[in-house]
Motif scaffolding. Sequence first.
Motif, short mmCIF file in Angstrom:
data_model
loop_
_atom_site.label_atom_id
_atom_site.label_comp_id
_atom_site.label_asym_id
_atom_site.label_seq_id
_atom_site.Cartn_x
_atom_site.Cartn_y
_atom_site.Cartn_z
N THR A 1 -12.40 123.54 75.37
CA THR A 1 -13.76 122.98 75.38
C THR A 1 -14.28 122.91 73.94
O THR A 1 -13.78 123.62 73.04
CB THR A 1 -14.71 123.87 76.19
OG1 THR A 1 -14.73 125.16 75.57
CG2 THR A 1 -14.26 124.00 77.64
N VAL A 2 -15.32 122.10 73.73
CA VAL A 2 -15.95 122.05 72.41
C VAL A 2 -16.56 123.42 72.09
O VAL A 2 -16.48 123.89 70.95
CB VAL A 2 -17.03 120.93 72.36
CG1 VAL A 2 -17.82 121.00 71.05
CG2 VAL A 2 -16.38 119.56 72.50
N GLN B 1 -16.53 118.50 65.21
CA GLN B 1 -17.87 118.89 65.66
C GLN B 1 -18.37 120.11 64.89
O GLN B 1 -19.57 120.35 64.81
CB GLN B 1 -17.89 119.17 67.17
CG GLN B 1 -17.45 117.99 68.02
CD GLN B 1 -17.79 116.65 67.42
OE1 GLN B 1 -16.92 115.91 67.00
NE2 GLN B 1 -19.05 116.34 67.33
N TYR C 1 -11.34 113.95 68.01
CA TYR C 1 -11.06 115.38 67.81
C TYR C 1 -12.35 116.20 67.89
O TYR C 1 -13.34 115.86 67.21
CB TYR C 1 -10.50 115.63 66.40
CG TYR C 1 -9.13 115.09 66.09
CD1 TYR C 1 -8.20 114.81 67.08
CD2 TYR C 1 -8.75 114.91 64.76
CE1 TYR C 1 -6.94 114.33 66.75
CE2 TYR C 1 -7.49 114.43 64.43
CZ TYR C 1 -6.59 114.15 65.43
OH TYR C 1 -5.34 113.68 65.10
N SER C 2 -12.30 117.31 68.61
CA SER C 2 -13.46 118.21 68.65
C SER C 2 -13.58 119.03 67.36
O SER C 2 -14.64 119.57 67.06
CB SER C 2 -13.39 119.14 69.86
OG SER C 2 -12.14 119.76 69.92
N GLY D 1 -10.50 115.88 76.34
CA GLY D 1 -10.84 117.26 76.63
C GLY D 1 -11.36 117.36 78.06
O GLY D 1 -11.33 116.39 78.81
N LEU E 1 -24.50 118.44 73.24
CA LEU E 1 -23.92 118.91 71.97
C LEU E 1 -24.94 119.74 71.20
O LEU E 1 -24.60 120.81 70.65
CB LEU E 1 -23.49 117.73 71.11
CG LEU E 1 -22.16 117.07 71.48
CD1 LEU E 1 -21.96 115.80 70.66
CD2 LEU E 1 -20.98 118.02 71.27
N TYR F 1 -14.43 114.87 73.78
CA TYR F 1 -13.69 115.42 72.63
C TYR F 1 -12.48 116.25 73.05
O TYR F 1 -12.55 117.03 74.00
CB TYR F 1 -14.61 116.31 71.80
CG TYR F 1 -15.76 115.58 71.18
CD1 TYR F 1 -15.59 114.81 70.05
CD2 TYR F 1 -17.03 115.65 71.75
CE1 TYR F 1 -16.65 114.13 69.48
CE2 TYR F 1 -18.11 114.97 71.19
CZ TYR F 1 -17.91 114.21 70.06
OH TYR F 1 -18.95 113.53 69.51
#
Length: 300
Positions: free
Chosen positions: A282-283, A145, A141-142, A198, A207, A169
Amino acid sequence: MIGISGASGNLGRLTARGIAEHLGDPSDLVLTTRQPDAVADLVPGAQVRFSDFDDSSSMTEAFEGLDSLLLISSSTVEGRSEQHAAAIDAAVAAGVGHVIYTSMLSPGPTNPALISESHWATEEHLRASDVEHTILRFSLYSDFQVFEAMDALATGRFVHNRGTGGCSYIAREDCARVAAAVLSGGASHRGKTYELTGPESLDAVALAALYSEAGGREVEAVAVDDDEFLRLLGAENAAGNDDGHVQYGVALTVSLGRAIREGHFSAVTTSAEELTGAAPRTVASVLGDSAEMLRAVEPS
Ligand SMILES: NC(=O)c1ccc[n+]([C@@H]2O[C@H](COP(=O)([O-])OP(=O)(O)OC[C@H]3O[C@@H](n4cnc5c(N)ncnc54)[C@H](OP(=O)(O)O)[C@@H]3O)[C@@H](O)[C@H]2O)c1
């Protein structure tokens, strides 16, 4: 009738709300959970039934009459394979037509992530059972984050053991969209295993750049080996804490970093969009939802 196990969890709630839009009669939706009161108002008109993976008879009753069941993997640390096997056996005993299980990307004996073994055992149990099934192999799961970004922004360092490995993610809400699409899609998904990710695979440097951008402060990616990462996380969590769950969480985090380093979470697929018709988030966009909080993180 469509059932969702673990309906009171985050994924269960999102999926229940999503599936409700596809149903003519809300009583065709059966929310099964250990906490019926918590979902009593989730989908007006839906049936709510008690069920617990640790209590087989509760499941056989709760799964009665279901054409399909979304079996959401439990958050339990110990005995998860046995819980899931009992749930599958109960679904078979209740005559459920189709079981949809929420697994993880590349489970199996070579994946060092601590959660891999129980997902793999559950998949194997499903494959050996008589019930028609679909496996949803979700990447990480993002949503988590955001917490990683907060820690990194506080120190200016994103310490990790993932080397140059990437992770694809996926937002929890996209997982729920996929689950709702498969639950309402019927027979076409039977016998399928979907790898659900994702839109991109991000390594630690990428990141760190996203965390910097979202929080408005420089974050540097700092690569360490597994032993050092364990030592650092252990020290961080040790203060006044001998809770077994915290220790498991530390070991899990190290194992996930290693799994990312070894490439088990790097695959990027288009399956989520193909199943739902919507591009997965997206993240950067998930972090953007918490922009205010991230910008308010104080340096430690
Ligand atoms: N892909 C990832 O990065 C990731 C991250 C974290 C977790 N997960 C997995 O995905 C699942 C769903 O995520 P989430 O965000 O919805 O987790 P969550 O909000 O923590 O919910 C926990 C889930 O576990 C269920 N559960 C726990 N013990 C159970 C038992 N004895 N019998 C039946 N169900 C039990 C809960 O059902 P009740 O309604 O009965 O409480 C609930 O559905 C998690 O449980 C975990 O296995 C994946």
